[in-house]
Write an enzyme that holds these catalytic residues in place. Structure first.
Site, PDB file in Angstrom:
ATOM      1  N   ASN A 102      55.035  -4.334 -79.184  1.00  0.00           N
ATOM      2  CA  ASN A 102      54.570  -4.590 -77.852  1.00  0.00           C
ATOM      3  C   ASN A 102      53.753  -5.791 -78.146  1.00  0.00           C
ATOM      4  OD1 ASN A 102      53.734  -4.738 -75.384  1.00  0.00           O
ATOM      5  ND2 ASN A 102      52.753  -2.819 -75.337  1.00  0.00           N
ATOM      6  N   LYS A 122      52.255  -7.538 -75.936  1.00  0.00           N
ATOM      7  CA  LYS A 122      51.099  -7.482 -74.709  1.00  0.00           C
ATOM      8  C   LYS A 122      51.168  -9.341 -74.313  1.00  0.00           C
ATOM      9  CE  LYS A 122      49.231  -3.377 -76.160  1.00  0.00           C
ATOM     10  NZ  LYS A 122      48.256  -2.522 -76.203  1.00  0.00           N
ATOM     11  N   HIS A 126      53.886   1.912 -69.467  1.00  0.00           N
ATOM     12  CA  HIS A 126      52.803   1.623 -70.460  1.00  0.00           C
ATOM     13  C   HIS A 126      51.529   1.920 -69.587  1.00  0.00           C
ATOM     14  CE1 HIS A 126      49.924  -0.022 -73.021  1.00  0.00           C
ATOM     15  NE2 HIS A 126      50.992  -0.019 -74.076  1.00  0.00           N
ATOM     16  N   GLU A 154      48.862   0.755 -69.784  1.00  0.00           N
ATOM     17  CA  GLU A 154      48.112  -0.549 -69.030  1.00  0.00           C
ATOM     18  C   GLU A 154      48.704  -1.006 -67.996  1.00  0.00           C
ATOM     19  OE1 GLU A 154      48.290  -2.829 -72.728  1.00  0.00           O
ATOM     20  OE2 GLU A 154      46.999  -1.695 -73.815  1.00  0.00           O
ATOM     21  N   GLU A 199      52.095   7.966 -76.263  1.00  0.00           N
ATOM     22  CA  GLU A 199      50.837   6.893 -76.616  1.00  0.00           C
ATOM     23  C   GLU A 199      49.786   7.420 -75.848  1.00  0.00           C
ATOM     24  OE1 GLU A 199      52.103   2.472 -77.381  1.00  0.00           O
ATOM     25  OE2 GLU A 199      51.990   2.550 -75.409  1.00  0.00           O
ATOM     26  N   GLY A 243      44.859   0.374 -78.741  1.00  0.00           N
ATOM     27  CA  GLY A 243      43.999  -0.843 -78.955  1.00  0.00           C
ATOM     28  C   GLY A 243      42.433  -0.212 -79.478  1.00  0.00           C
ATOM     29  N   SER A 292      47.019   2.596 -81.958  1.00  0.00           N
ATOM     30  CA  SER A 292      46.586   2.192 -83.327  1.00  0.00           C
ATOM     31  C   SER A 292      47.359   2.512 -84.565  1.00  0.00           C
ATOM     32  CB  SER A 292      45.205   2.719 -83.352  1.00  0.00           C
ATOM     33  OG  SER A 292      44.500   2.344 -82.470  1.00  0.00           O
TER      34      SER A 292
END
Ligand code: PGA
Length: 255
Positions: free
Chosen positions: A9, A11, A94, A96, A166, A172, A213
């Site tokens: 991904n 991003k 996701h 985010e 996730e 991250g 991560s």
């Protein structure tokens, strides 16, 4: 046997030119790991260039989001028919996108239906926040996300669906879940919930990734878990050597 799947991904990283250069550098490194499904998910604007760079190769493309409607007055949005022929996968839900772009359990379910209706495959991301984990019942929360995403999705679609677990606190942050935590939540909140909805035989057909991560040092322990079929990777997917190592480890452990 479920085919392992490692997806990068990207991003909001890489301009169209950078993305093409990266795809060209990555291709010879991961081309031959045929027992792992290899997917890169660039920003929308990069997709046509990366698709051309990877044309005829076994490396697949995914998008990072899509609108639920097939067209309409939705400024800034991208519809599934625009992605057809360019990508095979679409990441949905996701954290985010849930946090910054307003995705909810309901819109994610609508997007899953749209993606499937257009012959694309969803990678449905679920995961709890740190507070939800500390408050004690991450599995109930994640299980609820899974139920909502799969509402009215027929069993026949399950082989085309990937779920990515996730935990938000691991994305991250450099702080990954332990392999045990990941396996326990994936089994309890994803595989078992799907078994409850569809029966255990059909639940075995869904591939489930861990994300958060993931890097070449911790990949092996995740891949050794029976219910983890691959990884959804952010930061480490932006480096050719790291992403190559992840694909290699998935092949070594799972194949
Ligand atoms: P990360 O991101 O690997 O950088 O933690 C994972 C993701 O957001 O999919």
């Amino acid at each position: 046997m479920r085919m392992p799947i490692v997806a990068g991904n990207w991003k909001m990283f890489k301009t169209p030119t950078e993305a093409i250069d990266f795809a060209r550098a990555l291709l010879p490194k991961i081309r031959d790991f045929a027992k792992v499904e290899r997917v890169v998910c660039p920003p929308f604007i990069d997709i046509p260039g990366v698709a051309a760079a990877l044309a005829g190769s076994p490396i697949k493309l995914g998008a990072q989001n899509v609108h639920w409607d097939r067209q309409g007055a939705y400024t800034g949005a991208i519809a599934a028919p625009m992605l057809q022929g360019l990508v095979e996968y679409v990441i949905l839900g996701h954290s985010e996108v849930r946090q910054y772009l307003g995705d909810s359990d309901e819109t994610i379910n609508k997007k899953v239906k749209t993606v499937l209706a257009h012959g694309l495959k969803p990678i449905i991301a679920v995961g709890e926040s740190l507070k939800q984990r500390q408050d004690g019942d991450p599995e109930a929360f994640v299980g609820g996300q899974v139920r909502a995403a799969f509402l009215d999705i027929p069993a026949s679609a399950l082989p085309s669906i990937v779920v990515a677990y996730e935990p938000i606190w691991a994305i991250g942050t450099g702080l990954s879940a332990t392999a045990d935590q990941a396996q326990t939540t994936i089994k309890g909140a994803v595989r078992d919930v799907l078994a409850h909805l569809y029966g255990s035989e059909d639940a075995q057909k869904v591939r489930i990734q861990y994300g958060g991560s993931v890097n070449p040092n911790n990949m092996r322990q995740f891949m050794e878990q029976p219910d983890i079929d691959g990884a959804l990777v952010g930061g480490a997917s932006l480096k050719v050597d790291d992403f190559t190592s992840l694909v290699q480890i998935a092949q070594e452990v799972k194949a």
